[in-house]
Design a protein around this motif. Structure first.
Motif, PDB file in Angstrom:
ATOM      1  N   GLU A 221      77.523 -23.052  22.597  1.00 27.09           N
ATOM      2  CA  GLU A 221      76.892 -22.551  23.827  1.00 27.09           C
ATOM      3  C   GLU A 221      75.922 -23.577  24.416  1.00 27.09           C
ATOM      4  N   ARG A 222      75.092 -24.163  23.537  1.00 34.26           N
ATOM      5  CA  ARG A 222      74.104 -25.127  24.034  1.00 34.26           C
ATOM      6  C   ARG A 222      74.787 -26.378  24.579  1.00 34.26           C
ATOM      7  N   PHE A 223      75.904 -26.780  23.947  1.00 36.03           N
ATOM      8  CA  PHE A 223      76.604 -27.937  24.490  1.00 36.03           C
ATOM      9  C   PHE A 223      77.209 -27.611  25.851  1.00 36.03           C
ATOM     10  N   THR A 224      77.765 -26.419  25.997  1.00 37.87           N
ATOM     11  CA  THR A 224      78.349 -26.025  27.280  1.00 37.87           C
ATOM     12  C   THR A 224      77.309 -26.082  28.395  1.00 37.87           C
ATOM     13  N   ILE A 225      76.112 -25.582  28.119  1.00 37.24           N
ATOM     14  CA  ILE A 225      75.024 -25.644  29.100  1.00 37.24           C
ATOM     15  C   ILE A 225      74.711 -27.096  29.451  1.00 37.24           C
ATOM     16  N   HIS A 226      74.671 -27.944  28.432  1.00 34.20           N
ATOM     17  CA  HIS A 226      74.372 -29.373  28.619  1.00 34.20           C
ATOM     18  C   HIS A 226      75.438 -30.037  29.495  1.00 34.20           C
ATOM     19  N   ALA A 227      76.706 -29.786  29.209  1.00 34.93           N
ATOM     20  CA  ALA A 227      77.803 -30.407  29.963  1.00 34.93           C
ATOM     21  C   ALA A 227      77.829 -29.906  31.404  1.00 34.93           C
ATOM     22  N   GLU A 228      77.626 -28.617  31.601  1.00 35.53           N
ATOM     23  CA  GLU A 228      77.649 -28.065  32.954  1.00 35.53           C
ATOM     24  C   GLU A 228      76.453 -28.557  33.767  1.00 35.53           C
ATOM     25  N   ALA A 229      75.311 -28.767  33.103  1.00 31.48           N
ATOM     26  CA  ALA A 229      74.145 -29.301  33.810  1.00 31.48           C
ATOM     27  C   ALA A 229      74.404 -30.722  34.291  1.00 31.48           C
ATOM     28  N   THR A 230      75.113 -31.514  33.489  1.00 27.79           N
ATOM     29  CA  THR A 230      75.472 -32.868  33.916  1.00 27.79           C
ATOM     30  C   THR A 230      76.383 -32.820  35.136  1.00 27.79           C
ATOM     31  N   ALA A 231      77.375 -31.947  35.107  1.00 24.73           N
ATOM     32  CA  ALA A 231      78.279 -31.817  36.253  1.00 24.73           C
ATOM     33  C   ALA A 231      77.513 -31.404  37.503  1.00 24.73           C
ATOM     34  N   ASP A 232      76.559 -30.504  37.350  1.00 24.19           N
ATOM     35  CA  ASP A 232      75.785 -30.023  38.502  1.00 24.19           C
ATOM     36  C   ASP A 232      74.995 -31.128  39.184  1.00 24.19           C
ATOM     37  N   LEU A 233      74.652 -32.177  38.438  1.00 26.62           N
ATOM     38  CA  LEU A 233      73.929 -33.312  39.028  1.00 26.62           C
ATOM     39  C   LEU A 233      74.810 -34.069  40.035  1.00 26.62           C
ATOM     40  N   PHE A 234      76.116 -34.089  39.768  1.00 24.50           N
ATOM     41  CA  PHE A 234      77.020 -34.938  40.549  1.00 24.50           C
ATOM     42  C   PHE A 234      77.810 -34.202  41.637  1.00 24.50           C
TER      43      PHE A 234
END
Length: 239
Positions: A221-234
């Motif tokens: 779950e925490r990794f999913t949040i991390h990956a989606e937050a990176t995508a949201d930056l771009f």
């Protein structure tokens, strides 16, 4: 020859398209920050033995990287083939020729969640106290390096590669290397800079804590949040 643990990152390739496969693998090692600016390649004969190909195949492969401006051959004192000092700058230039699209970023994020999310969950099940200590050290180092874009990218990639290693799966580790290669290309022109890297979801404390707690579901779950937050930056900056 610089000791970069070459053998663990290289396996024999098939003869058909061997030069392209060798070039792709070396390119990936550079993109994943396993090799960084100034690192020296092993001699051609040693590389050929690692890949299980002819020396001429390695020569053709390195010519591709040299043409792309990722490596250079030096003569005289400390002669050899090296990753160019400003390799991230060169990657930025190459990426600008074929910029990422919204679909590219969405697909990369899905790939990350599938591969790195599973690696995080497996690491939570398998990690020993000694390996957790190493993970904590890496996480602390990423925090310390947040103001330095190049060091931050190298340490960030190293942390995720280490988690993949802790998963105990060679295939997940190899896939993670490909992911980190892509991320380096995506992050070459990071839209948010230091402040974005300091955002909680771009840090790794929560992910590392879930792995330390031995909680696979929470780690995923925490990794999913991390990956989606990176995508949201771009995503706001692409078509």
């Amino acid at each position: 020859m610089d000791d970069k643990g070459w053998e663990q990152h290289i396996a024999p390739v098939r003869s058909a398209g061997a030069a392209e496969a060798v070039a792709r693998r070396l390119n990936e090692l550079i993109g994943a920050r396993i090799l960084v600016g100034g690192d020296r390649f092993p001699p051609e004969k040693a590389l050929a033995e690692m890949f299980g190909v002819a020396v001429m195949t390695v020569r053709h492969a390195t010519a591709v990287l040299r043409e792309d401006g990722l490596i250079e051959t030096r003569r005289g004192h400390r002669a050899g083939t090296y990753v160019v000092p400003d390799v991230l700058g060169r990657i930025r230039e190459l990426t600008a020729l074929h910029p990422y699209t919204r679909t590219d970023i969405e697909e990369l994020t899905a790939w990350r969640i599938a591969v790195s999310g599973e690696a995080s969950a497996r690491a939570a099940r398998r990690a020993s106290e000694a390996s957790l200590a190493g993970l904590r050290e890496l996480e602390a180092a990423t925090v310390e390096a947040v103001a330095d874009a190049e060091a931050s990218r190298t340490l960030d990639a190293g942390l995720h590669l280490y988690i993949a290693e802790l998963s105990g799966s060679q295939r997940l580790l190899e896939a993670e290397q490909g992911i980190q290669d892509e991320l380096t290309r995506l992050l070459a022109d990071h839209p948010g800079g230091v402040e974005s890297r300091r955002m909680p979801d771009q840090q790794h404390r929560a992910l590392v804590a879930a792995i330390e707690d031995g909680d696979p579901a929470k780690a995923r779950e925490r990794f999913t949040i991390h990956a989606e937050a990176t995508a949201d930056l771009f995503l706001p900056f692409v078509q």
